[in-house]
Design a protein around this motif. Structure first.
Motif, PDB file in Angstrom:
ATOM      1  N   VAL A  20       0.854  -1.180   0.000  1.00 28.87           N
ATOM      2  CA  VAL A  20       0.000   0.000   0.000  1.00 28.87           C
ATOM      3  C   VAL A  20       0.891   1.231   0.000  1.00 28.87           C
ATOM      4  CG1 VAL A  20      -1.750   1.271   1.289  1.00 28.87           C
ATOM      5  CG2 VAL A  20      -1.808  -1.233   1.220  1.00 28.87           C
ATOM      6  N   VAL A  21       0.674   2.104  -0.968  1.00 33.19           N
ATOM      7  CA  VAL A  21       1.449   3.340  -1.088  1.00 33.19           C
ATOM      8  C   VAL A  21       0.479   4.500  -1.313  1.00 33.19           C
ATOM      9  CG1 VAL A  21       3.533   2.235  -1.985  1.00 33.19           C
ATOM     10  CG2 VAL A  21       1.755   2.978  -3.563  1.00 33.19           C
ATOM     11  N   PRO A  22       0.891   5.737  -0.971  1.00 31.90           N
ATOM     12  CA  PRO A  22      -0.001   6.873  -1.215  1.00 31.90           C
ATOM     13  C   PRO A  22      -0.244   7.018  -2.719  1.00 31.90           C
ATOM     14  CG  PRO A  22       2.068   7.590  -0.210  1.00 31.90           C
ATOM     15  CD  PRO A  22       2.138   6.115  -0.371  1.00 31.90           C
ATOM     16  N   PRO A  23      -1.420   7.493  -3.122  1.00 29.90           N
ATOM     17  CA  PRO A  23      -1.704   7.611  -4.546  1.00 29.90           C
ATOM     18  C   PRO A  23      -0.815   8.656  -5.208  1.00 29.90           C
ATOM     19  CG  PRO A  23      -3.459   8.613  -3.254  1.00 29.90           C
ATOM     20  CD  PRO A  23      -2.537   7.946  -2.295  1.00 29.90           C
ATOM     21  N   PRO A  24      -0.346   8.374  -6.422  1.00 32.91           N
ATOM     22  CA  PRO A  24       0.459   9.347  -7.157  1.00 32.91           C
ATOM     23  C   PRO A  24      -0.444  10.435  -7.726  1.00 32.91           C
ATOM     24  CG  PRO A  24       0.093   7.416  -8.496  1.00 32.91           C
ATOM     25  CD  PRO A  24      -0.522   7.128  -7.153  1.00 32.91           C
ATOM     26  N   ALA A  25       0.118  11.604  -7.995  1.00 31.22           N
ATOM     27  CA  ALA A  25      -0.686  12.710  -8.511  1.00 31.22           C
ATOM     28  C   ALA A  25      -0.365  13.050  -9.960  1.00 31.22           C
ATOM     29  CB  ALA A  25      -0.486  13.936  -7.630  1.00 31.22           C
ATOM     30  N   THR A  26       0.741  12.523 -10.472  1.00 33.40           N
ATOM     31  CA  THR A  26       1.172  12.834 -11.838  1.00 33.40           C
ATOM     32  C   THR A  26       1.689  11.559 -12.499  1.00 33.40           C
ATOM     33  OG1 THR A  26       3.445  13.266 -11.171  1.00 33.40           O
ATOM     34  CG2 THR A  26       1.930  15.155 -11.130  1.00 33.40           C
ATOM     35  N   LEU A  27       1.886  11.624 -13.805  1.00 34.71           N
ATOM     36  CA  LEU A  27       2.480  10.482 -14.503  1.00 34.71           C
ATOM     37  C   LEU A  27       3.878  10.209 -13.957  1.00 34.71           C
ATOM     38  CD1 LEU A  27       2.563   8.278 -16.633  1.00 34.71           C
ATOM     39  CD2 LEU A  27       3.162  10.024 -18.327  1.00 34.71           C
ATOM     40  N   VAL A  69      -9.097   5.364 -18.892  1.00 38.00           N
ATOM     41  CA  VAL A  69      -8.747   6.408 -17.937  1.00 38.00           C
ATOM     42  C   VAL A  69      -8.415   5.742 -16.613  1.00 38.00           C
ATOM     43  CG1 VAL A  69      -9.560   8.461 -16.705  1.00 38.00           C
ATOM     44  CG2 VAL A  69     -10.336   8.033 -19.054  1.00 38.00           C
ATOM     45  N   LYS A  70      -7.242   6.051 -16.069  1.00 39.19           N
ATOM     46  CA  LYS A  70      -6.854   5.566 -14.741  1.00 39.19           C
ATOM     47  C   LYS A  70      -6.746   6.779 -13.839  1.00 39.19           C
ATOM     48  CE  LYS A  70      -3.703   2.900 -11.994  1.00 39.19           C
ATOM     49  NZ  LYS A  70      -4.829   2.454 -11.206  1.00 39.19           N
ATOM     50  N   PHE A  71      -7.600   6.816 -12.811  1.00 40.17           N
ATOM     51  CA  PHE A  71      -7.575   7.935 -11.881  1.00 40.17           C
ATOM     52  C   PHE A  71      -6.380   7.819 -10.941  1.00 40.17           C
ATOM     53  CE2 PHE A  71     -12.126   7.678 -13.010  1.00 40.17           C
ATOM     54  CZ  PHE A  71     -12.280   8.961 -13.513  1.00 40.17           C
ATOM     55  N   LEU A  72      -5.810   8.969 -10.576  1.00 35.03           N
ATOM     56  CA  LEU A  72      -4.597   8.993  -9.751  1.00 35.03           C
ATOM     57  C   LEU A  72      -4.830   9.444  -8.316  1.00 35.03           C
ATOM     58  CD1 LEU A  72      -2.068  10.519 -12.318  1.00 35.03           C
ATOM     59  CD2 LEU A  72      -2.383   8.121 -11.677  1.00 35.03           C
ATOM     60  N   ASP A  73      -6.057   9.621  -7.912  1.00 35.18           N
ATOM     61  CA  ASP A  73      -6.302  10.172  -6.577  1.00 35.18           C
ATOM     62  C   ASP A  73      -6.605   9.124  -5.516  1.00 35.18           C
ATOM     63  OD1 ASP A  73      -8.833   9.429  -7.361  1.00 35.18           O
ATOM     64  OD2 ASP A  73      -9.639  11.471  -7.411  1.00 35.18           O
ATOM     65  N   GLY A  74      -6.595   7.851  -5.863  1.00 36.39           N
ATOM     66  CA  GLY A  74      -6.838   6.794  -4.891  1.00 36.39           C
ATOM     67  C   GLY A  74      -8.298   6.545  -4.581  1.00 36.39           C
ATOM     68  N   ARG A  75      -9.195   7.346  -5.154  1.00 32.10           N
ATOM     69  CA  ARG A  75     -10.630   7.151  -4.912  1.00 32.10           C
ATOM     70  C   ARG A  75     -11.208   6.178  -5.920  1.00 32.10           C
ATOM     71  NH1 ARG A  75     -12.189  12.970  -5.772  1.00 32.10           N
ATOM     72  NH2 ARG A  75     -14.047  11.926  -6.512  1.00 32.10           N
ATOM     73  N   LYS A  76     -12.399   5.684  -5.626  1.00 28.94           N
ATOM     74  CA  LYS A  76     -13.092   4.806  -6.562  1.00 28.94           C
ATOM     75  C   LYS A  76     -14.117   5.615  -7.339  1.00 28.94           C
ATOM     76  CE  LYS A  76     -12.248   0.583  -4.137  1.00 28.94           C
ATOM     77  NZ  LYS A  76     -12.705  -0.679  -3.662  1.00 28.94           N
ATOM     78  N   PRO A  77     -14.381   5.264  -8.572  1.00 29.83           N
ATOM     79  CA  PRO A  77     -13.776   4.164  -9.301  1.00 29.83           C
ATOM     80  C   PRO A  77     -12.328   4.484  -9.658  1.00 29.83           C
ATOM     81  CG  PRO A  77     -15.162   5.423 -10.788  1.00 29.83           C
ATOM     82  CD  PRO A  77     -15.345   6.019  -9.409  1.00 29.83           C
ATOM     83  N   LYS A  78     -11.523   3.446  -9.782  1.00 26.63           N
ATOM     84  CA  LYS A  78     -10.110   3.605 -10.118  1.00 26.63           C
ATOM     85  C   LYS A  78      -9.913   3.848 -11.612  1.00 26.63           C
ATOM     86  CE  LYS A  78      -8.489   0.338  -6.613  1.00 26.63           C
ATOM     87  NZ  LYS A  78      -7.714  -0.902  -6.454  1.00 26.63           N
ATOM     88  N   ASN A  79     -10.804   3.273 -12.423  1.00 27.78           N
ATOM     89  CA  ASN A  79     -10.675   3.335 -13.877  1.00 27.78           C
ATOM     90  C   ASN A  79     -12.033   3.559 -14.517  1.00 27.78           C
ATOM     91  OD1 ASN A  79      -7.814   2.176 -14.159  1.00 27.78           O
ATOM     92  ND2 ASN A  79      -8.845   0.635 -12.943  1.00 27.78           N
ATOM     93  N   LYS A  80     -12.000   4.014 -15.759  1.00 33.14           N
ATOM     94  CA  LYS A  80     -13.220   4.086 -16.566  1.00 33.14           C
ATOM     95  C   LYS A  80     -12.801   4.158 -18.029  1.00 33.14           C
ATOM     96  CE  LYS A  80     -14.144   8.996 -17.133  1.00 33.14           C
ATOM     97  NZ  LYS A  80     -15.153  10.044 -17.021  1.00 33.14           N
TER      98      LYS A  80
END
Length: 131
Positions: A20-27, A69-80
């Motif tokens: 478990v790691v903190p969510p990244p904010a950028t590529l 699309v992969k979200f980078l904020d750690g919230r759900k949904p993770k992808n769409k």
């Protein structure tokens, strides 16, 4: 993935979960967290940064011709899917079918895991001596 393994006739083995790691904010931070090469993600996999639903995200093409699309904020949904018509796809399925029975086949879940395997194959077993 277990169903896919059975279809390929591959024994189902271990269950490995990432730390478990903190969510990244950028590529850049996403690549660093996942031990990937940012330049390779941009040039080979055509990953780009953006925002979707007012959330930081990565966009990348898929074999279905609909961007993911992969979200980078750690919230759900993770992808769409970026547009209608997106559907699940298996990267490397034809290659896996061709080698089953003779070599080790790695089944992974999600594009970042596909990118990590592709990177590992491209650099070979010399990276940090732990491939």
């Amino acid at each position: 993935m277990a169903d896919l393994a059975r279809l390929l006739g591959v024994p189902v083995g271990g269950n490995h979960k990432p730390a478990v790691v903190p969510p990244p904010a950028t590529l850049e931070s996403f690549a660093a967290t996942r031990h990937l090469e940012e330049k390779r993600l941009r040039e080979v996999w055509r990953v780009r940064e953006g925002r979707s639903d007012n959330r930081p995200a990565l966009y990348f093409p898929t074999p279905t011709a609909v961007e993911r699309v992969k979200f980078l904020d750690g919230r759900k949904p993770k992808n769409k899917w970026a547009a209608r018509g997106g559907r699940a796809c298996w990267y490397g399925l034809d290659e896996a079918k061709a080698i089953v029975g003779g070599e080790t086949v790695y089944l992974v879940n999600g594009e970042p895991a596909v990118w990590a395997l592709e990177l590992a194959q491209s650099i070979g077993p010399t990276r940090s001596g732990s491939q």
